[in-house]
Design a protein around this motif. Structure first.
Motif, short mmCIF file in Angstrom:
data_model
loop_
_atom_site.label_atom_id
_atom_site.label_comp_id
_atom_site.label_asym_id
_atom_site.label_seq_id
_atom_site.Cartn_x
_atom_site.Cartn_y
_atom_site.Cartn_z
N ALA A 1 -7.76 -0.32 -0.50
CA ALA A 1 -6.60 -0.51 0.38
C ALA A 1 -5.46 -1.18 -0.39
N LYS A 2 -5.83 -2.15 -1.24
CA LYS A 2 -4.79 -2.83 -2.02
C LYS A 2 -4.18 -1.88 -3.05
N PHE B 1 -8.04 -6.19 8.06
CA PHE B 1 -7.01 -6.11 7.01
C PHE B 1 -5.73 -5.48 7.57
N TYR B 2 -5.90 -4.37 8.29
CA TYR B 2 -4.71 -3.68 8.83
C TYR B 2 -4.24 -4.30 10.13
N ASN C 1 -12.67 0.56 1.14
CA ASN C 1 -12.95 -0.87 0.93
C ASN C 1 -11.62 -1.56 0.67
N VAL C 2 -11.68 -2.90 0.62
CA VAL C 2 -10.42 -3.65 0.52
C VAL C 2 -9.71 -3.39 -0.81
N SER C 3 -10.47 -3.22 -1.89
CA SER C 3 -9.76 -3.00 -3.16
C SER C 3 -9.06 -1.64 -3.16
N PRO D 1 -14.27 -4.24 7.15
CA PRO D 1 -13.29 -5.31 6.96
C PRO D 1 -11.84 -4.80 6.94
N LEU D 2 -11.67 -3.50 6.72
CA LEU D 2 -10.31 -2.94 6.72
C LEU D 2 -9.68 -2.99 8.10
N GLN E 1 -18.55 -2.75 3.76
CA GLN E 1 -17.42 -2.53 2.86
C GLN E 1 -16.18 -1.98 3.55
N THR E 2 -16.37 -1.12 4.55
CA THR E 2 -15.21 -0.44 5.15
C THR E 2 -14.68 -1.16 6.38
#
Ligand code: AMP
Length: 184
Positions: free
Chosen positions: A94-95, A155-156, A90-92, A151-152, A148-149
């Motif tokens: 990844a951050k 993101f990338y 999830n994005v958190s 969106p990555l 949840q996944t």
């Protein structure tokens, strides 16, 4: 030096391909799913806490995962690289990973997205027959992936780190495509 992150829906062949590539590159294959299944089997505190989420096809809460990944990536065997499979989800996460990697001074090469159409995924998962691979749990894992996944991917992509590979081809062809990415 090979540092790669594998993304993709459940059943895309991530685990298989990540393992083959890690062996070929002689770097550790770090799969949070494998680590969690090991913890469940060993009935550790982590395993006992994680089991219910895994059985239901939900993500295990971040607070159970982040330290585990942090200490695993900081292990001595990662000096020549690593292949991360199943994290971030999830994005958190990844951050968190970005901050962690900066702290331990690891830069990754790219994020590989294994692309597989939905209908192929469901039939592959049903064939695999893992304990969390029954019909209802599969559908739930796919919806968790989408919400949840996936969106990555953007993101990338926005960070120009994403490389997509067609995962809907024979296993050896996928492996060959991945080796080309590593060689590039
Ligand atoms: P996998 O083997 O990657 O399909 O993971 C199996 C299960 O472990 C998932 O359905 C989640 O319940 C859990 N899991 C694995 N990796 C993570 C992660 N990074 N964050 C949260 N849960 C995870």
């Amino acid at each position: 030096m090979v540092r790669l992150i594998f993304l993709g829906p459940p059943g895309a062949g991530k685990g298989t391909q990540a393992k083959v590539l890690a062996d070929r590159c002689s770097v550790p294959h770090i799969s949070t799913g494998d680590i969690l299944r090991g913890a469940v089997a060993a009935e550790t505190e982590l395993g006992l806490k994680a089991k219910g989420f895994m059985d239901r096809g939900e993500l295990v809460p971040d607070d159970l995962i982040l330290d585990l990944v942090g200490s695993r990536l900081d292990n001595d065997d990662t000096t020549s690289g690593w292949i991360l499979d199943g994290f971030p989800r999830n994005v958190s996460q990844a951050k968190f990973l970005d901050v962690l990697l900066e702290q331990i001074n690891h830069q990754y090469d790219c994020v590989v997205n294994l692309d597989v159409p939905d209908e192929v995924i469901v039939s592959r998962l049903l064939e695999r027959g893992r304990s969390d691979d029954n019909g209802e749990v599969i559908r739930h894992r796919l919806s968790v992936y989408r919400e949840q996944t996936s969106p990555l991917i953007d993101f990338y992509r926005e960070r120009q780190l994403l490389v997509s590979v067609d995962g809907n081809q024979p296993i050896d062809d996928v492996s060959a495509a991945l080796e080309q990415i590593v060689a590039a």
